[in-house]
Scaffold this active site. Structure first.
Site, PDB file in Angstrom:
ATOM      1  N   GLY A   1      66.475 -38.592  42.157  1.00 55.94           N
ATOM      2  CA  GLY A   1      65.454 -37.739  41.556  1.00 55.94           C
ATOM      3  C   GLY A   1      64.333 -37.479  42.564  1.00 55.94           C
TER       4      GLY A   1
ATOM      5  N   ASP B   1      74.108 -31.327  40.999  1.00 62.91           N
ATOM      6  CA  ASP B   1      75.237 -30.471  41.409  1.00 62.91           C
ATOM      7  C   ASP B   1      74.842 -29.642  42.637  1.00 62.91           C
ATOM      8  OD1 ASP B   1      76.279 -31.476  39.060  1.00 62.91           O
ATOM      9  OD2 ASP B   1      75.577 -29.757  37.904  1.00 62.91           O
TER      10      ASP B   1
HETATM   11  O1  LIG Z   1      78.498 -33.552  29.927  1.00 61.70           O
HETATM   12  P1  LIG Z   1      78.611 -33.545  31.439  1.00 61.70           P
HETATM   13  O2  LIG Z   1      79.887 -32.918  31.895  1.00 61.70           O
HETATM   14  O3  LIG Z   1      78.357 -34.878  32.059  1.00 61.70           O
HETATM   15  O4  LIG Z   1      77.410 -32.644  31.967  1.00 61.70           O
HETATM   16  C1  LIG Z   1      77.349 -31.291  31.632  1.00 61.70           C
HETATM   17  C2  LIG Z   1      76.056 -30.721  32.136  1.00 61.70           C
HETATM   18  O5  LIG Z   1      74.931 -31.360  31.532  1.00 61.70           O
HETATM   19  O6  LIG Z   1      75.975 -30.956  33.533  1.00 61.70           O
HETATM   20  C3  LIG Z   1      75.450 -29.840  34.205  1.00 61.70           C
HETATM   21  C4  LIG Z   1      74.252 -30.260  35.007  1.00 61.70           C
HETATM   22  O7  LIG Z   1      74.610 -31.247  35.921  1.00 61.70           O
HETATM   23  C5  LIG Z   1      75.142 -28.800  33.154  1.00 61.70           C
HETATM   24  O8  LIG Z   1      75.484 -27.522  33.627  1.00 61.70           O
HETATM   25  C6  LIG Z   1      75.968 -29.214  31.965  1.00 61.70           C
HETATM   26  O9  LIG Z   1      75.402 -28.818  30.745  1.00 61.70           O
END
Ligand SMILES: O=P(O)(O)OC[C@@]1(O)O[C@H](CO)[C@@H](O)[C@@H]1O
Length: 318
Positions: free
Chosen positions: A234, A264
């Site tokens: 973070g 990401d």
């Molecule tokens: O439920 P997961 O697959 O762990 O996370 C999904 C998610 O929170 O991750 C992304 C941000 O990192 C968003 O685009 C999406 O909504």
């Protein structure tokens, strides 16, 4: 080519309350935005905006509203069939600067749909590709789905990274002896999940400049076979452990607009640095700069290269 797998994609809806969140009360949105989401989709968008050859693989029905959003972004993608709809994940922004994320579990995949997703990925992979397996697993996929895919992708002569949490991450950690990925991108909480330590503690220590715990944990994972471990912390920065040692980079100060997609974006930055042939400290600087840029953008917005300012001079060896 860089290929991402999003085993549980999403439509990311971000609503702004313009006021503190009042549980039990009525709120009216002051802003509402819908964007394509899911961790692998986000990584692919970052890589594509940097001009690299990319393919996003995900499950989605032919008429799913996610697919036109991907097309509008110009993102090359391959969707394997699925009867259910892609989930909608809600991000609620409330003042002062609070982000609350409400993620649907996702529609279950049948055994046939799960196998079609695996086939769609493996058919796309060739020797020399970089493959990133990102996010949670849709219900119906076994917790060790990524372990099996790490092995299958490796057998095709491709590089493979993983970014996940909870049970799929535990499965990866349990299988390191025989299926260690080339790259792992935990945040402090996920690093804690692997080590059985409180993630908040690791992050709080890092904020105080005490990085020994994170460094030792990342180096231990590297010693157990993971090619490179990028720990995002973070606002406290990030640590990269790989051949040659461990490095730390602080995050540049930024006004926080939305942290969704920052991890990401950091992964995209790392992959771009790898594709450019950068050394580990430069990759770390690029990854952190991508994460920081994402934090300054609304909703799940993944930065373009002109919004990213890597600072290799800020990186130091641990
Ligand atoms: O439920 P997961 O697959 O762990 O996370 C999904 C998610 O929170 O991750 C992304 C941000 O990192 C968003 O685009 C999406 O909504």
């Amino acid at each position: 080519m860089i290929i991402t797998l999003t085993a549980n994609p999403s439509l990311d809806r971000t609503v702004d309350l313009g006021a503190p969140l009042n549980p039990g009360g009525v709120h009216r949105f002051t802003a509402d935005r819908l964007q394509p989401g899911g961790k692998g989709v986000n990584v692919a968008l970052g890589v594509q905006r940097a001009g690299l050859h990319v393919l996003a693989v995900l499950p989605a029905a032919a008429a799913d509203p996610l697919l036109p959003l991907l097309a509008a972004e110009g993102l090359p993608h391959r969707a394997s069939p699925m009867a259910g709809r892609v989930r909608t994940n809600l991000t609620v922004l409330s003042s002062p600067d609070v982000t609350t994320k409400l993620n649907e579990p996702g529609a279950p995949l049948s055994a046939q749909e799960a196998s079609a997703l695996e086939t769609a990925l493996l058919d796309a992979v060739s020797a020399g590709d970089d493959v990133m397996l990102s996010g949670s697993l849709a219900p119906g996929l076994p917790a060790d789905a990524y372990v099996r895919l790490v092995r299958a992708v490796r057998e095709k002569g491709a590089w493979v990274g993983v970014d996940t949490s909870d049970a799929p991450l535990a499965a990866i950690a349990a299988a390191l002896a025989s299926a260690a990925p080339d790259f792992l991108k935990p945040n402090a909480e996920e690093l804690g999940q692997i080590l059985g330590l409180p993630g908040e503690q690791l992050e709080a220590d890092a904020e105080r400049g005490e990085l020994d715990g994170v460094r030792d944990a990342a180096l231990a994972l590297h010693a157990r076979g993971v090619g490179a471990v990028l720990v995002t912390l973070g606002g406290a920065g990030g640590v990269l452990a790989t051949d040659g040692g461990a490095w730390y980079s602080p995050s540049a100060p930024v006004e926080v607009v939305s942290t969704v997609g920052a991890g990401d974006s950091a992964t995209a930055g790392y992959l771009i640095g790898r594709a450019l042939g950068e050394d580990p400290p430069a990759r770390l600087a690029r990854a952190l700069a991508y994460g920081t840029a994402a934090v300054g953008l609304p909703g799940t917005t993944i930065p373009r290269p002109d919004q990213v300012r890597p600072d290799p001079g800020a990186v130091r060896r641990l």
